[in-house]
Design an enzyme around this catalytic site. Sequence first.
Site, PDB file in Angstrom:
ATOM      1  N   LYS A 151       3.363  -3.421  10.867  1.00 47.30           N
ATOM      2  CA  LYS A 151       2.056  -3.494  11.536  1.00 47.30           C
ATOM      3  C   LYS A 151       2.269  -4.010  12.949  1.00 47.30           C
ATOM      4  O   LYS A 151       3.138  -4.852  13.182  1.00 47.30           O
ATOM      5  CB  LYS A 151       1.130  -4.463  10.778  1.00 47.30           C
ATOM      6  CG  LYS A 151      -0.325  -4.283  11.115  1.00 47.30           C
ATOM      7  CD  LYS A 151      -0.945  -3.204  10.261  1.00 47.30           C
ATOM      8  CE  LYS A 151      -2.411  -3.013  10.535  1.00 47.30           C
ATOM      9  NZ  LYS A 151      -3.038  -2.129   9.531  1.00 47.30           N
TER      10      LYS A 151
ATOM     11  N   ASN B 250     -16.400   5.799   9.882  1.00 45.21           N
ATOM     12  CA  ASN B 250     -15.400   6.805   9.524  1.00 45.21           C
ATOM     13  C   ASN B 250     -15.191   6.888   8.006  1.00 45.21           C
ATOM     14  O   ASN B 250     -15.150   7.977   7.432  1.00 45.21           O
ATOM     15  CB  ASN B 250     -14.085   6.508  10.251  1.00 45.21           C
ATOM     16  CG  ASN B 250     -13.031   7.550   9.944  1.00 45.21           C
ATOM     17  OD1 ASN B 250     -12.231   7.378   9.035  1.00 45.21           O
ATOM     18  ND2 ASN B 250     -13.045   8.656  10.663  1.00 45.21           N
TER      19      ASN B 250
ATOM     20  N   THR C 173      -9.553   9.250   4.973  1.00 40.52           N
ATOM     21  CA  THR C 173      -9.806   8.023   4.200  1.00 40.52           C
ATOM     22  C   THR C 173     -11.025   8.205   3.295  1.00 40.52           C
ATOM     23  O   THR C 173     -10.981   7.908   2.098  1.00 40.52           O
ATOM     24  CB  THR C 173      -9.992   6.817   5.140  1.00 40.52           C
ATOM     25  OG1 THR C 173      -8.808   6.695   5.935  1.00 40.52           O
ATOM     26  CG2 THR C 173     -10.204   5.532   4.372  1.00 40.52           C
TER      27      THR C 173
ATOM     28  N   SER D 157      -1.295  10.420   7.119  1.00 39.68           N
ATOM     29  CA  SER D 157      -0.309  10.147   8.172  1.00 39.68           C
ATOM     30  C   SER D 157       1.073  10.633   7.738  1.00 39.68           C
ATOM     31  O   SER D 157       1.839  11.189   8.531  1.00 39.68           O
ATOM     32  CB  SER D 157      -0.231   8.647   8.471  1.00 39.68           C
ATOM     33  OG  SER D 157      -1.156   8.291   9.456  1.00 39.68           O
TER      34      SER D 157
ATOM     35  N   LYS E 180       0.825  -1.206   0.000  1.00 36.70           N
ATOM     36  CA  LYS E 180       0.000   0.000   0.000  1.00 36.70           C
ATOM     37  C   LYS E 180       0.864   1.264   0.000  1.00 36.70           C
ATOM     38  O   LYS E 180       0.616   2.199  -0.759  1.00 36.70           O
ATOM     39  CB  LYS E 180      -0.886  -0.035   1.249  1.00 36.70           C
ATOM     40  CG  LYS E 180      -1.946   1.023   1.306  1.00 36.70           C
ATOM     41  CD  LYS E 180      -2.883   0.714   2.477  1.00 36.70           C
ATOM     42  CE  LYS E 180      -4.048   1.648   2.535  1.00 36.70           C
ATOM     43  NZ  LYS E 180      -5.069   1.211   3.476  1.00 36.70           N
TER      44      LYS E 180
HETATM   45  P1  NAP Z   1     -16.252   2.012  11.374  1.00 41.01           P
HETATM   46  O1  NAP Z   1     -16.070   3.451  11.691  1.00 41.01           O
HETATM   47  O2  NAP Z   1     -16.354   1.006  12.458  1.00 41.01           O
HETATM   48  O3  NAP Z   1     -17.559   1.900  10.424  1.00 41.01           O
HETATM   49  C1  NAP Z   1     -18.056   0.714   9.893  1.00 41.01           C
HETATM   50  C2  NAP Z   1     -19.461   1.009   9.389  1.00 41.01           C
HETATM   51  O4  NAP Z   1     -19.954  -0.118   8.670  1.00 41.01           O
HETATM   52  C3  NAP Z   1     -20.468   1.289  10.497  1.00 41.01           C
HETATM   53  O5  NAP Z   1     -21.330   2.334  10.116  1.00 41.01           O
HETATM   54  C4  NAP Z   1     -21.254  -0.019  10.588  1.00 41.01           C
HETATM   55  O6  NAP Z   1     -22.580   0.152  11.038  1.00 41.01           O
HETATM   56  C5  NAP Z   1     -21.261  -0.419   9.149  1.00 41.01           C
HETATM   57  N1  NAP Z   1     -21.523  -1.839   8.906  1.00 41.01           N
HETATM   58  C6  NAP Z   1     -20.992  -2.926   9.490  1.00 41.01           C
HETATM   59  N2  NAP Z   1     -21.476  -4.041   8.927  1.00 41.01           N
HETATM   60  C7  NAP Z   1     -22.326  -3.638   7.951  1.00 41.01           C
HETATM   61  C8  NAP Z   1     -23.128  -4.306   7.006  1.00 41.01           C
HETATM   62  N3  NAP Z   1     -23.152  -5.642   6.921  1.00 41.01           N
HETATM   63  N4  NAP Z   1     -23.870  -3.561   6.145  1.00 41.01           N
HETATM   64  C9  NAP Z   1     -23.866  -2.219   6.195  1.00 41.01           C
HETATM   65  N5  NAP Z   1     -23.120  -1.535   7.066  1.00 41.01           N
HETATM   66  C10 NAP Z   1     -22.363  -2.229   7.937  1.00 41.01           C
HETATM   67  O7  NAP Z   1     -15.076   1.492  10.443  1.00 41.01           O
HETATM   68  P2  NAP Z   1     -14.210   2.319   9.390  1.00 41.01           P
HETATM   69  O8  NAP Z   1     -13.013   2.851  10.062  1.00 41.01           O
HETATM   70  O9  NAP Z   1     -15.090   3.190   8.586  1.00 41.01           O
HETATM   71  O10 NAP Z   1     -13.713   1.101   8.477  1.00 41.01           O
HETATM   72  C11 NAP Z   1     -14.558   0.523   7.496  1.00 41.01           C
HETATM   73  C12 NAP Z   1     -13.686  -0.236   6.518  1.00 41.01           C
HETATM   74  O11 NAP Z   1     -12.745   0.672   5.945  1.00 41.01           O
HETATM   75  C13 NAP Z   1     -12.857  -1.369   7.120  1.00 41.01           C
HETATM   76  O12 NAP Z   1     -12.744  -2.407   6.174  1.00 41.01           O
HETATM   77  C14 NAP Z   1     -11.499  -0.725   7.345  1.00 41.01           C
HETATM   78  O13 NAP Z   1     -10.443  -1.681   7.357  1.00 41.01           O
HETATM   79  C15 NAP Z   1     -11.420   0.173   6.125  1.00 41.01           C
HETATM   80  N6  NAP Z   1     -10.457   1.272   6.275  1.00 41.01           N
HETATM   81  C16 NAP Z   1     -10.637   2.259   7.183  1.00 41.01           C
HETATM   82  C17 NAP Z   1      -9.696   3.292   7.297  1.00 41.01           C
HETATM   83  C18 NAP Z   1      -9.879   4.426   8.263  1.00 41.01           C
HETATM   84  O14 NAP Z   1      -9.019   5.336   8.263  1.00 41.01           O
HETATM   85  N7  NAP Z   1     -10.941   4.460   9.024  1.00 41.01           N
HETATM   86  C19 NAP Z   1      -8.542   3.272   6.479  1.00 41.01           C
HETATM   87  C20 NAP Z   1      -8.370   2.252   5.553  1.00 41.01           C
HETATM   88  C21 NAP Z   1      -9.339   1.252   5.463  1.00 41.01           C
HETATM   89  P3  NAP Z   1     -22.932   0.676  12.546  1.00 41.01           P
HETATM   90  O15 NAP Z   1     -22.572   2.143  12.500  1.00 41.01           O
HETATM   91  O16 NAP Z   1     -24.385   0.457  12.630  1.00 41.01           O
HETATM   92  O17 NAP Z   1     -22.096  -0.155  13.450  1.00 41.01           O
END
Ligand code: NAP
Length: 419
Positions: free
Chosen positions: A104, A219, A188, A348, A92
């Site tokens: 990591k 997020n 992101t 970052s 990445k």
């Molecule tokens: P997060 O803040 O925990 O948000 C996840 C969201 O997905 C929540 O709104 C959750 O619902 C929802 N969700 C979970 N299962 C679902 C389903 N089956 N159908 C529909 N919605 C669902 O996580 P995040 O940080 O955004 O990360 C999400 C993804 O992005 C992950 O794969 C992570 O590895 C990737 N990612 C994140 C970042 C970052 O900087 N945040 C960077 C790179 C990659 P609820 O709100 O109801 O719980």
Amino acid sequence: MGSKFLEDVLATIKRGVELGGFPEELYKILSKPERILIVKIPVRMDDGRLEVFEGYRVQHNSALGPYKGGIRFHPQVTLEDDIALATLMTLKNSLAGIPYGGGKGAVRVDYKKLSRSELERLSRGYARAIAPLIGEEIDIPAPDVGTNPQVMAWMVDEYSKIAQRNVPGVFTAKPPVLWGNPVREYATGFGCAVMSREAAEKYLGGIEGKKVAIQGFGNTGRWHAYWVAKMGAKVVAISDTSGTVYDPEGIDVELAMKVKNETGKIINYPKGEKIPDPKAALYVDADILGPDAMEEQITLENVDKVKAKIIVEGANGPTTPEAEAKLYEKGAIVVPDFLANAGGVVMSYLEWVENLQWYIWDEEETRAKLEKIMKNNFLRVYEKFESMKAEKKGITMRDAALVLSLERVYQAMKYRGWL
Ligand code: NAP
């Protein structure tokens, strides 16, 4: 080893090495991390018991610069998974064009069961345990699942005490007041929106008025929706675990964010159609789809229901390889996760550059730098994809991104004399 995740990551590298015509030695060197640190972290719990947690820091490859990658606090984390995640960070960071290798860290802990003071003692204990092997020009961790800016603040404070000086650049994604940057909060999702806009420019004649559906309103998803709407698209569907909101007239994303913040459920959004299935966002009539929730959401079972022409993978691994092949057969394009969701790690990098110079950029200036890097990354991959596609059948944008990423780390190792 015996981890399916690690096996899959190694298989990906092997395929990339063959596809790009690189020497076999490239696979040989990337299939093992440079260094693994295993630590024990004793933590005095609030009830007086002593718990000893196991943690890791995997330093996978440093050809392009200091190791960079998050720290995960999770009950099921294994060393093999941590190696796989560190390996993915090498790919990445290389693709993102930033001067970092891959690393990591992880601690096996159910962080949701810890009190705030237990979490602080664990965070400080982990920072002390890995301190001998990290540093602002050696290895720069950041948050991942189960860790956040507060945890980074405790860790940078602990490291600074050991170093006997303030060392802001040793961890990134810190709170803005403690040498962080406000753009990190939405970096992101903003990066995903830039990908959506650039892909729409190339394949749909522009983003203006295009219909966008977003699965997940955390997020990544909420900021993807917010920024793509600001760029002129029409967000027609949003989902979280409570269900899907669908409104072909367009969803007011700021109102949706307010409702989500206040009630925790997107389904309480006052307008549009409410569909109980959280996956329904994947199937609505949309030009662009952001699967921004979690892994393995688009599979062979449901891929036929996906209508979008462009899929921008905000989540990690939301599309299975078999489903991705079907999407390409239907004429869709998948902007792969390690390109699409790199906004966080690129931000970052910008924070780290600020920290090394003790300089603070304002929000607009930082966002403009992030946007430029993300846009250039998309264009580089797009050009490679189009040229590879003209020469070989069945090429995906993920293949093009993989070859570009391997190319950069290969060149660095070749010039260094490692290969
Ligand atoms: P997060 O803040 O925990 O948000 C996840 C969201 O997905 C929540 O709104 C959750 O619902 C929802 N969700 C979970 N299962 C679902 C389903 N089956 N159908 C529909 N919605 C669902 O996580 P995040 O940080 O955004 O990360 C999400 C993804 O992005 C992950 O794969 C992570 O590895 C990737 N990612 C994140 C970042 C970052 O900087 N945040 C960077 C790179 C990659 P609820 O709100 O109801 O719980």
